[in-house]
Design an enzyme around this catalytic site. Structure first.
Site, mmCIF file in Angstrom:
data_model
loop_
_atom_site.group_PDB
_atom_site.id
_atom_site.type_symbol
_atom_site.label_atom_id
_atom_site.label_comp_id
_atom_site.label_asym_id
_atom_site.label_seq_id
_atom_site.Cartn_x
_atom_site.Cartn_y
_atom_site.Cartn_z
ATOM 1 N N MET A 132 0.743 -1.103 -0.051
ATOM 2 C CA MET A 132 0.091 -0.067 -0.162
ATOM 3 C C MET A 132 0.855 1.369 -0.118
ATOM 4 O O MET A 132 0.261 2.453 -0.061
ATOM 5 C CB MET A 132 -0.907 0.122 1.057
ATOM 6 C CG MET A 132 -2.169 -1.088 1.138
ATOM 7 S SD MET A 132 -3.453 -0.650 2.353
ATOM 8 C CE MET A 132 -3.974 0.698 1.762
ATOM 9 N N VAL A 159 6.704 3.492 3.935
ATOM 10 C CA VAL A 159 6.951 3.959 5.642
ATOM 11 C C VAL A 159 8.189 4.584 5.808
ATOM 12 O O VAL A 159 9.299 4.332 5.382
ATOM 13 C CB VAL A 159 6.524 2.809 6.598
ATOM 14 C CG1 VAL A 159 6.636 3.263 8.001
ATOM 15 C CG2 VAL A 159 5.342 2.088 6.333
ATOM 16 N N ASP A 218 -2.963 -9.951 8.386
ATOM 17 C CA ASP A 218 -1.498 -10.018 8.040
ATOM 18 C C ASP A 218 -0.351 -10.203 9.052
ATOM 19 O O ASP A 218 0.599 -9.440 9.063
ATOM 20 C CB ASP A 218 -0.940 -8.886 7.082
ATOM 21 C CG ASP A 218 0.172 -8.979 6.115
ATOM 22 O OD1 ASP A 218 0.353 -10.177 5.820
ATOM 23 O OD2 ASP A 218 0.843 -8.034 5.651
#
Length: 312
Positions: free
Chosen positions: A37, A40, A147
């Site tokens: 997605m 980070v 996950d």
């Protein structure tokens, strides 16, 4: 009905590294990693003078309003999770057409990194118990992580475990919620996760609940205790087939020092049918704590003095 597939990044190298720049009041220090997605970063909140982690939504997802909406809903779900073993979500930030999650920065090592060093059962079990405690907190709010894997479990220098990234979490309506509320809460999320740690029902895109996370944690337990993954193969298809059909070798065959009760718990966690696993994370936690007590505080062997024969 199967959930929609998230668009794939054309080339992650085309995404510029934000290190050394400012996003709002946040000074970006370094990129920590990339995922399905987005990316980070480690950053500093210049107003509150504290380190944070910024999760930047991927460009292809950002261009899709459905996935951008899902990304924002992640913040709403995760911000409701207040638990010492879950990394907190502080805020959502919109800047120059981009969307970021502002999250707690957790210093330490992922469990995957920690496993590169010796780790005995007395050190490992408390981490598993902490993970189960976090799952209890999440599941009782109707949130499934989906996950759970060693890369999403952080171990701090003081031995505290924190679960990271509820980015593929999906809210599961509680039985006491109304149909309308449940409909709103069940908005489709991207099919995501890590195949080697997915429960059979996740692979089959069936309806899931907290027992899917229990299966994933069971895979981690087996992997650490046996020194090998119970299902991983050379391809996604082969790994998936093993998860769906193969029964792992008994833990005691790989590691004779694993207590029989812990072996039983792991086997139950890895049951193909969710109905054969622990019904809830709280039930699992009860079992894990009992094993932990037995290992850390074994019963004392008290030798009684010989009884003297009675005089007649």
């Amino acid at each position: 009905m199967a959930e929609p597939q998230a668009p794939q990044l054309k080339n992650e190298r085309d995404v510029p590294d934000l290190s050394g720049t400012m996003v709002g009041r946040f000074a970006i220090r370094s990129r920590l990693g990339t995922g399905g997605m987005g990316e980070v970063y480690r950053a500093e909140d210049t107003r509150l003078k504290r380190p944070v982690a910024l999760k930047r939504i991927a460009p292809q997802l950002r261009a899709d309003e459905n996935y951008r909406s899902y990304f924002v809903k992640e913040a709403e779900r995760a911000s409701a999770l207040i638990d010492p073993h879950i990394a907190s979500v502080y805020d959502v930030l919109e800047e120059n057409g981009e969307t970021f999650l502002v999250m707690e920065y957790v210093e330490g090592q992922t469990l995957r990194q920690r496993l590169k060093q010796p780790l005995d059962l007395k050190e490992f079990l408390p981490l598993v118990v902490q993970c189960a405690e976090a799952l209890v907190a999440a599941h009782e709010k109707g949130i499934v992580h989906r996950d759970i894997k060693p890369e999403n479990l952080m171990v701090t220098p003081k031995g505290q475990l924190k679960i990271l990234d509820f980015g593929v979490a999906k809210r599961v309506p509680r039985t006491d919620e109304t149909t309308a509320a449940a409909s709103t809460a069940s908005t489709a999320a991207p099919f995501a996760g890590t195949p080697a740690y997915m429960a059979p029902e996740v692979l089959l895109e069936k309806k899931i609940d907290g027992r899917a996370d229990i299966f994933s944690l069971g895979v981690i337990l087996y992997e650490v205790l046996a020194g090998r993954h119970p299902f991983r193969a050379d391809t996604f298809t082969a790994t998936s087939d093993r998860i769906l059909h193969a029964v792992p070798t008994l833990l005691s065959k790989h590691n004779p020092e694993v207590p029989a009760e812990l072996e039983r718990i792991v086997a139950k966690m890895l049951a193909k049918d969710p109905a054969e696993r622990h019904a809830t994370a709280r039930d699992l936690l009860v079992d894990l704590r009992a094993v932990q007590r037995a290992i850390l505080y074994p019963p004392l062997q008290v030798t009684l003095p010989p009884r003297r024969a009675k005089r007649r």
